[in-house]
Design a protein around this motif. Sequence first.
Motif, PDB file in Angstrom:
ATOM      1  N   ASP A 141       0.470   4.380  -0.084  1.00 22.65           N
ATOM      2  CA  ASP A 141       0.139   5.544   0.736  1.00 22.65           C
ATOM      3  C   ASP A 141       0.191   5.262   2.238  1.00 22.65           C
ATOM      4  OD1 ASP A 141      -0.238   7.084  -1.539  1.00 22.65           O
ATOM      5  OD2 ASP A 141      -2.365   6.586  -1.676  1.00 22.65           O
ATOM      6  N   GLU A 165      -8.173   4.474  -1.383  1.00 25.01           N
ATOM      7  CA  GLU A 165      -8.630   5.236  -2.540  1.00 25.01           C
ATOM      8  C   GLU A 165      -8.378   4.464  -3.829  1.00 25.01           C
ATOM      9  OE1 GLU A 165      -7.384   9.443  -4.460  1.00 25.01           O
ATOM     10  OE2 GLU A 165      -7.864   9.446  -2.301  1.00 25.01           O
ATOM     11  N   ASN A 166      -7.233   3.821  -3.911  1.00 25.44           N
ATOM     12  CA  ASN A 166      -6.877   3.031  -5.093  1.00 25.44           C
ATOM     13  C   ASN A 166      -6.491   1.616  -4.653  1.00 25.44           C
ATOM     14  OD1 ASN A 166      -7.054   5.159  -7.079  1.00 25.44           O
ATOM     15  ND2 ASN A 166      -5.257   6.032  -6.077  1.00 25.44           N
ATOM     16  N   PRO A 167      -7.471   0.802  -4.304  1.00 27.43           N
ATOM     17  CA  PRO A 167      -7.136  -0.548  -3.842  1.00 27.43           C
ATOM     18  C   PRO A 167      -6.583  -1.395  -4.983  1.00 27.43           C
ATOM     19  CG  PRO A 167      -9.485  -0.381  -4.203  1.00 27.43           C
ATOM     20  CD  PRO A 167      -8.910   1.008  -4.399  1.00 27.43           C
ATOM     21  N   ALA A 188     -12.118  -1.092  -1.296  1.00 29.19           N
ATOM     22  CA  ALA A 188     -12.281   0.299  -1.741  1.00 29.19           C
ATOM     23  C   ALA A 188     -12.758   1.219  -0.622  1.00 29.19           C
ATOM     24  CB  ALA A 188     -13.258   0.360  -2.919  1.00 29.19           C
ATOM     25  N   TRP A 222       0.867  -1.175   0.000  1.00 31.46           N
ATOM     26  CA  TRP A 222       0.000   0.000   0.000  1.00 31.46           C
ATOM     27  C   TRP A 222       0.904   1.225   0.000  1.00 31.46           C
ATOM     28  CZ3 TRP A 222      -2.538   2.329   4.854  1.00 31.46           C
ATOM     29  CH2 TRP A 222      -3.326   3.433   4.500  1.00 31.46           C
ATOM     30  N   SER A 264      -6.558  -4.666  -7.324  1.00 33.35           N
ATOM     31  CA  SER A 264      -7.593  -5.579  -7.802  1.00 33.35           C
ATOM     32  C   SER A 264      -7.354  -6.937  -7.149  1.00 33.35           C
ATOM     33  CB  SER A 264      -7.528  -5.715  -9.323  1.00 33.35           C
ATOM     34  OG  SER A 264      -6.354  -6.408  -9.705  1.00 33.35           O
ATOM     35  N   GLU A 322      -4.466  -8.580  -8.877  1.00 36.67           N
ATOM     36  CA  GLU A 322      -3.165  -8.068  -8.449  1.00 36.67           C
ATOM     37  C   GLU A 322      -2.762  -8.657  -7.091  1.00 36.67           C
ATOM     38  OE1 GLU A 322      -2.909  -3.576 -10.300  1.00 36.67           O
ATOM     39  OE2 GLU A 322      -4.367  -3.949  -8.688  1.00 36.67           O
ATOM     40  N   THR A 350      -7.703  -5.025  -1.150  1.00 36.04           N
ATOM     41  CA  THR A 350      -8.643  -4.840  -2.261  1.00 36.04           C
ATOM     42  C   THR A 350      -9.903  -4.073  -1.852  1.00 36.04           C
ATOM     43  OG1 THR A 350      -9.706  -6.974  -1.809  1.00 36.04           O
ATOM     44  CG2 THR A 350      -7.875  -6.969  -3.398  1.00 36.04           C
TER      45      THR A 350
END
Length: 146
Positions: free
Chosen positions: A16, A59-61, A55, A14, A63, A66, A53
């Motif tokens: 962030d 903000e941008n989990p 959301a 992650w 997939s 991934e 994953t």
Amino acid sequence: MTGIDTCFLIDLYWQDSPRNKNARKLYSRLAEDESIKIAMYFNCFNEFLHVITDAKRFENPLSVKEAVNIIDLWCDLDRITVLYPDDTVFKRTIAWMNMFNLGRNRINDTQMAACYLSNNITSIITANPKDFEIFQSFELMNYNLP
């Protein structure tokens, strides 16, 4: 052998996370020292997939694909041993839940610790050492320190 807590995987991937830099730094040190063997409790991968994953959390989990690819990568590393609970782990988990009067939110970490102890894991990499201090069985490597 060193066990890994789920938070380490999450913080590593992650971008962030306020702990991302420390997780990456520790990961680099682990990658350099091939003598360090890593144990991963199987459910860490389930928790990682569930959290990374989501959301609602990010903000941008990632997939699901991934996240699964990351899990596959970790499972294929020679230095990683994936551990699974057995009867001894289950019995120790229940005993610790009773002994320490732990609630339902502690079941995953308790079973992870029981599995690590049953497999002679002496240290755990975590940003949440309080989750494991109560068991008084591990050296806790807190990567969340400056």
